[in-house]
Write a protein that holds these residues in place. Structure first.
Motif, PDB file in Angstrom:
ATOM      1  N   GLN A  10      10.978  11.939  -9.825  1.00 47.03           N
ATOM      2  CA  GLN A  10      11.706  12.529 -10.953  1.00 47.03           C
ATOM      3  C   GLN A  10      10.853  13.417 -11.836  1.00 47.03           C
ATOM      4  O   GLN A  10      11.371  14.271 -12.542  1.00 47.03           O
ATOM      5  N   HIS A  11       9.557  13.165 -11.840  1.00 44.50           N
ATOM      6  CA  HIS A  11       8.711  13.916 -12.772  1.00 44.50           C
ATOM      7  C   HIS A  11       8.311  15.283 -12.171  1.00 44.50           C
ATOM      8  O   HIS A  11       8.342  15.472 -10.959  1.00 44.50           O
ATOM      9  N   ARG A  12       7.943  16.152 -13.062  1.00 40.41           N
ATOM     10  CA  ARG A  12       7.541  17.499 -12.618  1.00 40.41           C
ATOM     11  C   ARG A  12       6.026  17.534 -12.456  1.00 40.41           C
ATOM     12  O   ARG A  12       5.313  18.089 -13.281  1.00 40.41           O
ATOM     13  N   GLY A  13       5.580  16.895 -11.390  1.00 39.91           N
ATOM     14  CA  GLY A  13       4.142  16.768 -11.125  1.00 39.91           C
ATOM     15  C   GLY A  13       3.692  17.714 -10.035  1.00 39.91           C
ATOM     16  O   GLY A  13       4.195  18.838  -9.907  1.00 39.91           O
ATOM     17  N   ASN A  14       2.762  17.247  -9.217  1.00 35.94           N
ATOM     18  CA  ASN A  14       2.144  18.111  -8.207  1.00 35.94           C
ATOM     19  C   ASN A  14       3.146  18.614  -7.162  1.00 35.94           C
ATOM     20  O   ASN A  14       3.127  19.784  -6.775  1.00 35.94           O
ATOM     21  N   THR A  15       4.008  17.707  -6.709  1.00 34.82           N
ATOM     22  CA  THR A  15       4.946  18.090  -5.645  1.00 34.82           C
ATOM     23  C   THR A  15       5.965  19.086  -6.176  1.00 34.82           C
ATOM     24  O   THR A  15       6.332  20.044  -5.491  1.00 34.82           O
ATOM     25  N   TRP A  16       6.395  18.863  -7.399  1.00 33.21           N
ATOM     26  CA  TRP A  16       7.319  19.806  -8.043  1.00 33.21           C
ATOM     27  C   TRP A  16       6.650  21.176  -8.199  1.00 33.21           C
ATOM     28  O   TRP A  16       7.261  22.217  -7.928  1.00 33.21           O
ATOM     29  N   PRO A  82       6.163  13.341  -2.987  1.00 32.70           N
ATOM     30  CA  PRO A  82       4.736  13.009  -3.040  1.00 32.70           C
ATOM     31  C   PRO A  82       4.436  11.945  -1.996  1.00 32.70           C
ATOM     32  O   PRO A  82       5.339  11.230  -1.557  1.00 32.70           O
ATOM     33  N   CYS A  83       3.185  11.860  -1.599  1.00 31.03           N
ATOM     34  CA  CYS A  83       2.776  10.815  -0.664  1.00 31.03           C
ATOM     35  C   CYS A  83       2.417   9.581  -1.469  1.00 31.03           C
ATOM     36  O   CYS A  83       1.503   9.621  -2.291  1.00 31.03           O
ATOM     37  N   TYR A  84       3.171   8.516  -1.255  1.00 34.46           N
ATOM     38  CA  TYR A  84       2.842   7.232  -1.884  1.00 34.46           C
ATOM     39  C   TYR A  84       2.551   6.248  -0.765  1.00 34.46           C
ATOM     40  O   TYR A  84       3.382   6.092   0.140  1.00 34.46           O
ATOM     41  N   VAL A  85       1.405   5.620  -0.843  1.00 36.22           N
ATOM     42  CA  VAL A  85       0.907   4.726   0.217  1.00 36.22           C
ATOM     43  C   VAL A  85       1.190   5.279   1.620  1.00 36.22           C
ATOM     44  O   VAL A  85       1.845   4.644   2.443  1.00 36.22           O
ATOM     45  N   MET A  86       0.661   6.469   1.826  1.00 34.56           N
ATOM     46  CA  MET A  86       0.644   7.131   3.140  1.00 34.56           C
ATOM     47  C   MET A  86       2.013   7.522   3.687  1.00 34.56           C
ATOM     48  O   MET A  86       2.164   7.738   4.889  1.00 34.56           O
ATOM     49  N   ASN A  87       3.025   7.618   2.827  1.00 29.79           N
ATOM     50  CA  ASN A  87       4.337   7.999   3.347  1.00 29.79           C
ATOM     51  C   ASN A  87       5.199   8.562   2.215  1.00 29.79           C
ATOM     52  O   ASN A  87       4.748   8.701   1.094  1.00 29.79           O
ATOM     53  N   SER A 121       4.966  18.043   0.756  1.00 30.57           N
ATOM     54  CA  SER A 121       4.389  16.832   0.179  1.00 30.57           C
ATOM     55  C   SER A 121       3.039  17.159  -0.433  1.00 30.57           C
ATOM     56  O   SER A 121       2.367  18.105  -0.008  1.00 30.57           O
ATOM     57  N   THR A 122       2.658  16.362  -1.437  1.00 30.02           N
ATOM     58  CA  THR A 122       1.282  16.425  -1.921  1.00 30.02           C
ATOM     59  C   THR A 122       0.717  15.009  -1.924  1.00 30.02           C
ATOM     60  O   THR A 122       1.447  14.038  -2.108  1.00 30.02           O
ATOM     61  N   ALA A 123      -0.572  14.931  -1.681  1.00 32.59           N
ATOM     62  CA  ALA A 123      -1.296  13.659  -1.765  1.00 32.59           C
ATOM     63  C   ALA A 123      -2.599  13.946  -2.490  1.00 32.59           C
ATOM     64  O   ALA A 123      -3.042  15.096  -2.550  1.00 32.59           O
ATOM     65  N   ALA A 124      -3.211  12.906  -3.034  1.00 36.44           N
ATOM     66  CA  ALA A 124      -4.522  13.112  -3.663  1.00 36.44           C
ATOM     67  C   ALA A 124      -5.524  13.450  -2.561  1.00 36.44           C
ATOM     68  O   ALA A 124      -6.285  14.399  -2.678  1.00 36.44           O
ATOM     69  N   GLY A 125      -5.494  12.660  -1.494  1.00 37.94           N
ATOM     70  CA  GLY A 125      -6.449  12.869  -0.405  1.00 37.94           C
ATOM     71  C   GLY A 125      -5.759  12.875   0.943  1.00 37.94           C
ATOM     72  O   GLY A 125      -5.505  13.928   1.521  1.00 37.94           O
ATOM     73  N   ALA A 126      -5.379  11.682   1.431  1.00 38.34           N
ATOM     74  CA  ALA A 126      -4.816  11.586   2.785  1.00 38.34           C
ATOM     75  C   ALA A 126      -3.359  11.149   2.762  1.00 38.34           C
ATOM     76  O   ALA A 126      -2.956  10.361   1.913  1.00 38.34           O
ATOM     77  N   GLY A 127      -2.590  11.690   3.709  1.00 42.72           N
ATOM     78  CA  GLY A 127      -1.223  11.188   3.910  1.00 42.72           C
ATOM     79  C   GLY A 127      -0.118  12.207   3.703  1.00 42.72           C
ATOM     80  O   GLY A 127       1.033  11.931   4.038  1.00 42.72           O
TER      81      GLY A 127
END
Ligand SMILES: Cc1cc2nc3c(=O)[nH]c(=O)nc-3n(C[C@H](O)[C@H](O)[C@H](O)COP(=O)(O)O)c2cc1C
Length: 226
Positions: A10-16, A82-87, A121-127
Motif C-alpha cells: 500500500q505504501h509508496r516505497g521502492n516498488t511504487w 516488493p520482495c518479502y522473504v524471497m517472494n 519487484s524490488t528487493a534490498a538484496g536478493a529475491g
C-alpha cells in the motif's frame, strides 16, 4: 491505451517508485491502480466455489471482480510487488489464489491472449528475480501473451539512496522495456509456449468432463470445436 496496475503493497516505497518510472512514460494512457490489501480480497478460504461453481460464488467476489474487470479492459497489466522473504507479498499471493479459476486448466479469459504483462519487484538484496518469476508464472497460466519482468536489487535503504550510476542503469532498462511495450501494443500474439500449453489443456478438456463449469466455458468459446 488502458493500463491496470496492481501493487502488492500500500505504501509508496521502492516498488511504487520503480513502477512510476514506467507509468510516467505512458502519457495519455488510462491507468487504474489497485493497492493491496486495501482494495483486494481477504485470504482464499479454499472453498473451491470459484473453480467448481463459478467466480461469482467466491465469498470475496465483491473485491475480486472489480480487479478482474479492470484487468480484462486493459491492454497492459502491471503487477508490482516488493520482495518479502524471497517472494511476492502475502496480499499479492492471496490475489493470485483468487484468480486460479482463470488458469488455462480451468477458464482462461480470451482477451488474455492479446495482452501484455509487466511484472516488477524490488528487493534490498536478493529475491526480486524470484518474485517476478513467481508472479509471471501466474500470468503465463492465465494465457497472457507477452510477459516482461524486471526485478531490481535496490542495494540501498531506499530509492533515493541508489547511486547515480545504478539509477542510470535502471532507467536504461526501463526505457528499453517501455519501447518494446509500446511497439507491441495492439499487435500482441501468444508465443509457442502459450499455444502449446493451451493445446495440452484443450486435450485435457476433451478427455475429462470432471468440471462442468470449466467445460461450459470451453464450449461457449468454441475452443473444443476447432
Ligand atoms: C517483511 C520483509 C521481508 C523482506 N524480505 C526481503 C528479502 O527476502 N530479500 C531482500 O533482498 N529484501 C527483503 N526485504 C526488503 C525489501 O524487499 C526492499 O526494501 C524493497 O525494496 C521494499 O520495497 P517497498 O518499498 O516497495 O516495500 C524485506 C522487507 C520486508 C518488510
Amino acid at each position: 491505451m488502458n493500463i491496470t496496475v496492481i501493487y502488492g503493497q500500500q505504501h509508496r516505497g521502492n516498488t511504487w517508485r520503480l513502477t512510476k518510472l514506467f507509468l510516467d512514460q505512458f502519457e495519455g494512457a488510462a491507468i487504474t491502480e489497485f493497492f493491496l490489501p486495501q482494495s483486494g480480497p481477504l485470504y482464499c478460504t479454499g472453498c473451491m466455489r470459484c473453480i467448481n461453481k463459478g467466480e461469482t460464488y467466491c465469498p470475496h467476489a465483491e473485491t475480486v471482480q472489480p480487479i478482474v474487470e479492470a484487468i480484462d479492459q486493459s491492454d497492459l497489466i502491471v503487477f508490482a510487488s516488493p520482495c518479502y522473504v524471497m517472494n511476492m507479498t502475502g496480499q499479492m499471493k492471496s490475489l493470485m489464489e483468487h484468480l486460479a479459476y482463470r488458469f488455462m486448466s480451468h477458464r482462461p479469459e480470451p482477451s488474455m491472449f492479446r495482452k501484455q504483462g509487466l511484472v516488477l519487484s524490488t528487493a534490498a538484496g536478493a529475491g526480486a528475480g524470484k518474485t517476478t518469476k513467481a508472479i509471471a508464472e501466474n500470468l503465463f497460466f492465465w494465457g497472457v501473451a507477452k510477459i516482461y519482468r524486471y526485478g531490481v536489487a535496490i542495494q540501498a535503504l531506499d530509492f533515493e539512496q541508489i547511486s547515480a550510476k545504478r539509477k542510470h542503469k535502471i532507467e536504461r532498462r526501463v526505457n528499453r522495456i517501455v519501447r518494446i511495450l509500446k511497439r507491441n501494443t495492439g499487435r500482441v500474439k501468444p508465443g509457442l509456449k502459450s499455444k502449446f500449453m493451451f493445446a495440452i489443456m484443450k486435450l485435457a478438456q476433451i478427455q475429462n468432463e470432471w468440471n462442468p463449469t470449466d467445460r461450459e466455458h470451453w464450449v461457449k468459446h468454441g475452443w473444443l470445436a476447432e
